[in-house]
Enzyme design. Structure first.
Site, PDB file in Angstrom:
ATOM      1  N   VAL A   1     -14.116   0.131   1.285  1.00  0.00           N
ATOM      2  CA  VAL A   1     -14.014  -1.333   1.253  1.00  0.00           C
ATOM      3  C   VAL A   1     -12.719  -1.833   1.868  1.00  0.00           C
ATOM      4  O   VAL A   1     -12.513  -3.037   1.993  1.00  0.00           O
ATOM      5  CB  VAL A   1     -14.135  -1.856  -0.196  1.00  0.00           C
TER       6      VAL A   1
ATOM      7  N   PHE B   1      -1.166   2.712   3.192  1.00  0.00           N
ATOM      8  CA  PHE B   1      -0.901   3.692   2.147  1.00  0.00           C
ATOM      9  C   PHE B   1      -2.099   4.567   1.824  1.00  0.00           C
ATOM     10  O   PHE B   1      -1.964   5.571   1.145  1.00  0.00           O
ATOM     11  CB  PHE B   1      -0.443   2.987   0.869  1.00  0.00           C
TER      12      PHE B   1
ATOM     13  N   ILE C   1      -6.804   4.695   1.669  1.00  0.00           N
ATOM     14  CA  ILE C   1      -8.122   4.090   1.835  1.00  0.00           C
ATOM     15  C   ILE C   1      -8.615   3.605   0.480  1.00  0.00           C
ATOM     16  O   ILE C   1      -8.428   4.271  -0.542  1.00  0.00           O
ATOM     17  CB  ILE C   1      -9.112   5.107   2.427  1.00  0.00           C
ATOM     18  N   VAL C   2      -9.268   2.435   0.476  1.00  0.00           N
ATOM     19  CA  VAL C   2      -9.804   1.853  -0.748  1.00  0.00           C
ATOM     20  C   VAL C   2     -11.314   2.051  -0.764  1.00  0.00           C
ATOM     21  O   VAL C   2     -12.008   1.719   0.209  1.00  0.00           O
ATOM     22  CB  VAL C   2      -9.469   0.354  -0.849  1.00  0.00           C
TER      23      VAL C   2
ATOM     24  N   ASP D   1       5.327  -7.447   1.698  1.00  0.00           N
ATOM     25  CA  ASP D   1       4.181  -7.427   2.613  1.00  0.00           C
ATOM     26  C   ASP D   1       3.135  -8.449   2.180  1.00  0.00           C
ATOM     27  O   ASP D   1       1.959  -8.126   2.028  1.00  0.00           O
ATOM     28  CB  ASP D   1       3.574  -6.022   2.672  1.00  0.00           C
TER      29      ASP D   1
END
EC number: 2.7.11.1
Length: 892
Positions: free
Chosen positions: A562, A567, A569-570, A680
């Site tokens: 998604v 940092f 992968i979700v 960020d």
């Protein structure tokens, strides 16, 4: 005065010694600088005070006295002026009164909390600190309340039922006899108490100055270290030597127990001023108020009892009060390790305040009960939130975390919590908090005491120290035995060497064969020890711990992506109760410290705000790291405001989102125990729930990832092009701080209302790929457009006319706030708490900000200038989470 008779050489030499604070030689007459007294009105003072004719080395740095034109003596503490009503140098006490609270309480120009530095001041037992809550909800009824034009409704009650309905607070010191618990506050009595002031005791070791005076020396300070100055020759030589305790003095002092408040027979690791060598730095006691207390991360813990290796403590603010004002969760475990550790019977009691549902909405559960604050909308959980016993209650815990304003974790005795579970009532809950919890001393103190030594702290090695009388500990050996049996011992030694020589070959062979085995065993033991320590740390985090197999199962072997970021992968995931979650699998963490990861997750888990993404759990298994947090079906803000979006949000909705993001950043900057700077902020990191409520995400993750290089290149700089603050690129604009988030927020707001145009940014990027342009073209567009007629069109541009007055006001407010936030100098930008005030306030109160002077920065110099700006930033009060964010090219 003395200095009129000094030669030029002597004057220069003495001044040199004053400013450099070194063991020095100067004129004997120079001692007159510290022999003179400070005099102002009816106040006379000498050591440890300085000011006026007494120069800085003549007193403690924090005890500078001032005399104004009205002969009133004042003292500044944390930039707050206090009038000195009285100085009693016999008892080492002062009576102070805040200068800004001497007149009408309602007409005071500032309401700030000033903390007395505990290393020098101690509030006298006959005085206490009261919290003043102000800007309270006028619709509610408060005990001990009053209404001022500037403060609005305020209350001084110390058991406030509606503490979260007040926006601000500060503390005042009043006599213990002052009780503001009546229905309406008697303001005259309060003003009288504040004018009379309060008494503090100076926390300064008197022994060094007494010993110095006995040698006819002059007491002085070298920084915060006491020194003694003595004449060394008739011609005028002076030597100033810092005071040091002798080894025997340290042993004598540390071998004796001491008292603090109501506690007796206290020892290592506890200490109070004058016993610095006898205790660990994290365990300094405050003995005012009749209690022995330590302060950990702004939270006070009271010592209930101490016996050899066991110490029992309790949260001071919860003793006798289930509803203290503004309670905090203290990350004290990290401070206590490795000196103390929790006993096995200790559990973490979690308290939830300001919840948005009633107790009738919570199903029956032996581990969850009603706290009794906030009109019944507060609750407690009697087990560590990570306990398997709570697996069947995850739905209830998720509701508590998401729908309550604040949660606080308090250590408590397991048996007391068990009694609370079997007989849930207010009395048992108070008893569990009042009984506190026990901790075990894990140092070598018992062995030291057993050998005749005294436990303490070695300042040189920054670790445990064992002080011994005459430098010797242990049993004395009888040398006469060796003299009487010298021949026998010599024969025994000779035959022993022969036997050892014969066995040497065999031993070497066995050692060669066994070394690999020993290495494996040592490695296993070390690994086991590290794992045990990690497990202990994990147990203290109020989050679910998942194995990597569980993470893989909930994400269906990482099938549905998604999102992707710098940092990791979700993935979307599903828990056992069918609730949706987002799982961020961090990049490979080989070589990183698992303990660092646990500590960072612990810090992140203690954030709780409606506009901050909630963490639900984590995975730390070998080099595998994952964060599990709430799933937000609407995804990121980016898809709603990008050019490709098929959904157009109206200005009211955009305003609500912008205000929510501002509140979330305000919480990170001011609502946490340690300031968190995001670095960020961009649309991709603002997630929206089903009601379009914004939640700031991806804070704190950068520190959890491995830093690949020692020097960051342009592509490794924190932030995203287009949102990154100028000072992050060049020191020309100032120092990096929390104001960098303010700049990014301003750019986000301007993009939301269409004041930024993607094509303009793309043109600038293509025109000169070697340079970075900050968006001064925003002002050119605003000069062409009339600010009062801004409207968001389908393509995100600016047009005139044709909008309602309400939308016009929203657009103007968001534009002006955004422009204030993107000022090129950090000092010109408002802090986030002011930004929230501007967003919530009237448009008429906002002025058009000046146009910033922006410069073109060469990309080749970004790396060096970035590091320079970071090194100069004030980072003492900032927890910089984003240490390795990728500078991404965002679709603006």
């Amino acid at each position: 005065m003395y200095y009129h008779s000094l030669s030029s050489y002597s004057i220069l030499f003495f001044l040199f010694s004053l400013f450099h604070h070194l063991p020095c030689a100067s004129s004997n007459q120079g001692l007159g600088w510290c022999e003179s007294l400070f005099q102002c009105g009816n106040i006379t003072a000498d050591f440890p005070f300085w000011g006026g004719n007494r120069h800085k080395p003549c007193g403690h740095p924090l005890l500078e006295l001032h005399c104004n034109n009205n002969n009133i003596t004042s003292l500044y503490i944390s930039n707050q002026e206090f009038y000195v009503r009285q100085i009693n140098q016999t008892s080492n006490t002062l009576t102070l009164a805040r200068s800004d609270l001497l007149g009408s309480f309602c007409s005071s120009y500032a309401y700030n909390t000033t903390t007395l530095p505990p290393e020098i001041f101690e509030l006298s037992p006959t005085y206490k600190s009261l919290t003043v809550l102000y800007h309270c909800d006028p619709k509610l009824s408060y005990r001990s309340s009053y209404t001022c034009p500037a403060l609005g409704t305020f209350s001084m009650s110390q058991s406030v039922d509606y503490q979260y309905s007040c926006q601000n607070s500060f503390t005042v010191n009043v006599p213990t006899s002052f009780h503001p618990e009546e229905r309406g506050l008697n303001l005259t009595n309060l003003e009288s108490a504040l004018r009379k002031g309060f008494e503090v005791k100076l926390v300064i070791d008197e022994i060094p100055c007494q010993q110095c005076s006995s040698t006819r020396g002059i007491c002085s300070f070298n920084g915060t270290t006491q020194s003694c100055c003595n004449a060394t020759s008739p011609s005028g030589g002076v030597s100033c030597v810092p005071y040091q305790h002798s080894a025997d003095e340290v042993y004598r002092r540390c071998s004796e127990s001491f008292s603090c408040g109501s506690q007796r027979d206290l020892n290592y690791p506890l200490w109070k001023p004058g016993r610095e060598e006898c205790g660990h730095p994290n365990f300094k006691l405050n003995c005012s108020g009749g209690f022995a207390e330590i302060n950990i991360a702004s939270v006070k813990f009271r010592i209930l009892d101490s016996y050899r290796s066991l110490i029992r403590l309790a949260r001071s603010d919860y003793i006798g009060d289930l509803c203290p004002a503004n309670p905090l969760t203290a990350p004290f475990i990290e401070k206590f390790l490795p000196v103390l550790e929790l006993t096995g019977e200790t559990e973490l009691l979690t308290l939830y305040y300001g919840c948005r549902f009633n107790s009738s909405d919570i199903p029956a559960n032996i581990y969850v009960g009603e706290l009794g604050c906030d009109e019944g909308r507060s609750y407690y959980v009697t087990r560590n939130l990570s306990s398997p016993l709570l697996d069947s209650s995850r739905g209830v815990l998720n509701n508590l975390r998401e729908m309550c304003k604040r949660n606080v974790s308090v250590p408590a005795s397991g048996p007391a919590l068990f009694d609370l579970q079997t007989r849930p009532n207010q009395d048992n809950l108070k008893m569990a908090l009042d009984q506190g919890f026990r901790m075990l001393i894990t140092s070598d103190c018992e062995r030291c005491r057993g050998s005749g030594g005294a436990c303490g702290y070695n300042q040189t090695s920054s670790g445990f120290g064992c002080y011994c009388k005459d430098g010797k500990c242990g049993y004395e050996y009888d040398d006469g035995f060796f003299r009487r049996h010298r021949r026998f011992i010599a024969t025994l030694v000779r035959y022993t060497f022969i036997a050892l020589g014969a066995l040497t070959g065999v031993v070497i062979v066995f050692l060669v064969l066994l070394c690999p085995c020993f290495r494996v065993q040592i490695f296993r033991k070390r690994k086991t020890s590290d794992e045990v320590r990690l497990q202990k740390l994990k147990a203290l985090i109020p989050l679910k711990h998942y194995t990597y197999a569980e993470v893989k199962k909930m994400t269906k072997s990482f099938t549905e992506v998604v999102g992707r970021g710098g940092f990791g992968i979700v993935y979307s995931g599903t828990l056992s109760d069918s609730s949706m979650v987002a799982v961020k699998v961090l990049k490979d963490s080989k070589g990183t410290d698992g303990e660092d990861f646990i500590n960072e997750v612990a810090s992140m888990s203690q954030t709780s705000h409606v506009n901050i993404v909630s963490l639900l759990g984590f995975c730390c298994e070998g080099s595998r790291r994952a964060i599990i947090y709430e799933f937000l079906g609407n995804g990121s803000l980016d898809k709603f405001i990008s050019d490709k979006s098929s959904v157009n949000l109206d200005l009211k909705t955009l305003y609500g989102i912008a205000l929510g993001v501002a509140r979330g950043l305000e919480y990170l900057h001011y609502g946490c125990k340690t300031r968190i700077v995001h670095f960020d902020i961009k649309p991709q990191n603002v997630l929206l729930d089903d009601n379009l409520c914004p939640k700031v995400s991806d804070f704190g993750l950068a520190k959890l990832c491995e830093k690949k290089e020692s020097i960051l290149s342009l592509l490794d700089t924190r932030g995203t092009i287009g949102y990154i603050a100028p000072e992050m690129i060049s020191r020309l604009y100032g120092s990096v701080s929390h104001k960098s988030d303010v700049y990014s927020y301003g750019m986000l707001v301007l993009e939301m209302i269409g004041a930024r145009k993607k094509e303009r940014f793309d043109q600038n990027s293509r025109s000169d790929g070697s340079s970075i342009y900050f968006p001064e073209w925003i002002y050119k567009d605003l000069e062409k457009a009339n600010i009062k007629d801004i409207e968001k069109t389908e393509n995100g541009g600016l047009i005139e006319n044709g909008i309602s007055s309400e939308e016009e006001e929203i657009a103007r407010k968001m534009t002006l706030v955004g422009l204030w936030c993107i000022q090129s100098s950090p000092s010109d930008r408002p802090p986030m708490n002011k930004v929230v005030e501007m967003m919530e306030g009237s448009l008429d109160a906002l002025e058009v900000p000046p146009r910033p002077v922006l410069q073109q920065i060469s990309a080749s110099s970004v790396s060096d200038s970035f590091w320079n700006s970071e090194e100069s930033s004030s980072a003492s009060d900032i927890l910089v989470f984003s240490t390795n964010s990728k500078l991404e090219s965002s679709s603006l």
